[in-house]
Write an enzyme that holds these catalytic residues in place. Structure first.
Site, PDB file in Angstrom:
ATOM      1  N   LYS A  97       0.837  -1.209   0.000  1.00  0.00           N
ATOM      2  CA  LYS A  97       0.000   0.000   0.000  1.00  0.00           C
ATOM      3  C   LYS A  97       0.869   1.256   0.000  1.00  0.00           C
ATOM      4  O   LYS A  97       0.608   2.212  -0.729  1.00  0.00           O
ATOM      5  CB  LYS A  97      -0.945  -0.016   1.214  1.00  0.00           C
ATOM      6  N   GLN A 156      -4.986  -1.390   9.529  1.00  0.00           N
ATOM      7  CA  GLN A 156      -4.821  -2.719   8.930  1.00  0.00           C
ATOM      8  C   GLN A 156      -5.393  -3.785   9.858  1.00  0.00           C
ATOM      9  O   GLN A 156      -5.094  -3.801  11.057  1.00  0.00           O
ATOM     10  CB  GLN A 156      -3.328  -2.972   8.634  1.00  0.00           C
ATOM     11  N   ASP A 163     -11.160   2.493   3.335  1.00  0.00           N
ATOM     12  CA  ASP A 163     -11.442   1.056   3.259  1.00  0.00           C
ATOM     13  C   ASP A 163     -12.927   0.800   3.022  1.00  0.00           C
ATOM     14  O   ASP A 163     -13.308  -0.324   2.658  1.00  0.00           O
ATOM     15  CB  ASP A 163     -11.054   0.372   4.588  1.00  0.00           C
TER      16      ASP A 163
HETATM   17  N1  GUN Z   1      -6.843  -6.949   6.126  1.00  0.00           N
HETATM   18  C1  GUN Z   1      -7.097  -7.746   5.061  1.00  0.00           C
HETATM   19  N2  GUN Z   1      -7.643  -7.026   4.056  1.00  0.00           N
HETATM   20  C2  GUN Z   1      -7.739  -5.750   4.508  1.00  0.00           C
HETATM   21  C3  GUN Z   1      -8.230  -4.543   3.934  1.00  0.00           C
HETATM   22  O1  GUN Z   1      -8.714  -4.487   2.790  1.00  0.00           O
HETATM   23  N3  GUN Z   1      -8.153  -3.428   4.732  1.00  0.00           N
HETATM   24  C4  GUN Z   1      -7.669  -3.469   5.992  1.00  0.00           C
HETATM   25  N4  GUN Z   1      -7.651  -2.347   6.710  1.00  0.00           N
HETATM   26  N5  GUN Z   1      -7.211  -4.580   6.565  1.00  0.00           N
HETATM   27  C5  GUN Z   1      -7.246  -5.708   5.814  1.00  0.00           C
END
Ligand code: GUN
Length: 290
Positions: free
Chosen positions: A52, A96, A119
């Site tokens: 990311k 996350q 998200d």
């Molecule tokens: N953990 C697994 N996939 C994601 C996601 O798309 N966003 C976040 N914040 N955590 C995750």
């Protein structure tokens, strides 16, 4: 069988975003800014967060990674989130997942300002998305839609079967594909762990598009599908050998598919690209840009 190449699609979307950002910066605006909160040590999360942050660089965004030890309390995290919510220099914030067990992840998600919730996990965005209103859409589900759009895979009036009902993938993609969206208007069946095996097979064997997100290597086998199906594999599983595989028995299943996503290089790439699209939207909202 043709590959739905998430890298090619994501690179194209991010290149487009970076051109737009360059235009905004040329006109005197600051760059978009994404903040990532990472709690504890979780190897897959480390790798997702790294990609990311890297993608932010490629998109021309600034980013900040805030690390907290496993022992951080929920109150401490909520205080940090409140501070970031109030910071006008941050457009998008993600925490996350997973967070450690002593922290209630829904409390954390609910604390994020919906305007910064790139998200799309906050109930306000999830509700707006469900109602077909403008919203940040959950990144993995949105990324899958963008991938189908990029490869011009017809979705309207098709029969889609989603396997797995998680809040971050299965639930939102089933809603998005059934909504009257640009990539939508499908007839969707959402199956999950309590779906009887026979019923699951009835559904998967007549599906035009299958989206699987269960986290079990080799879950989808060739006997479960019809010829010509479009297979979207959301799984990212690391085997003991170190190899990354999805939820689909790729070697055998791919022979029957018209299109299939590879793992890695499929949906994972698209999740990150969709997050960049959402961050750009948060920034544009912030500055009242079209
Ligand atoms: N953990 C697994 N996939 C994601 C996601 O798309 N966003 C976040 N914040 N955590 C995750």
């Amino acid at each position: 069988m043709k590959l739905l190449d998430g890298k090619v699609c994501a690179d194209s979307l991010v290149a487009d975003i970076s051109r737009r950002v360059a235009g905004y910066v040329d006109s005197g605006l600051r760059k978009p800014h994404m903040t990532v909160i990472l709690v504890g040590e979780h190897a897959p999360s480390e790798s997702y967060v790294k990609s990311k942050i890297k993608s932010c660089e490629n998109a021309g965004f600034e980013s900040a990674l805030l690390r907290f030890p496993e022992s951080v309390t929920e109150t401490e995290l909520l205080e940090k989130i409140a501070a970031i919510n109030a910071d006008h220099a941050t457009d998008g914030l993600i925490v996350q997942l997973p967070v450690p067990n002593h922290i209630n992840s829904q409390n954390i998600i609910n604390a994020i300002d919906p305007e910064k919730d790139i998200d799309g996990f906050h109930p306000t965005n999830f509700g707006r998305m469900t109602l077909g209103q403008k919203a940040f859409r959950p990144a993995t589900a949105y990324g899958i839609c963008k991938l189908l759009q990029f490869y011009e895979i017809p979705v309207k009036a098709k029969h889609c079967v989603v396997i797995g009902r998680s809040n971050i993938v299965g639930k939102p993609i089933s809603i998005m594909l059934s909504n009257d969206f640009e990539i939508g208007n499908a007839t969707v069946t959402l199956t999950h762990i309590e779906t009887p095996r026979e019923l699951l097979l009835d559904e998967t064997r007549r599906a035009d598009i299958i989206i699987v997100a269960v986290g079990i290597p080799g879950f989808v086998t060739e006997d479960m599908i019809k010829d010509g199906v479009v297979m979207i594999d959301v799984g990212i599983n690391r085997l003991q050998t170190g190899k990354l595989v999805g939820d689909v028995d790729f070697e055998n299943v791919s022979k029957k598919c018209s299109w299939i996503t590879p793992v890695p290089g499929g949906v994972g790439r698209m999740t990150v690209a969709a997050l960049m699209i959402n961050t750009l939207m948060a920034y544009q909202n912030n500055f009242d840009l079209a």
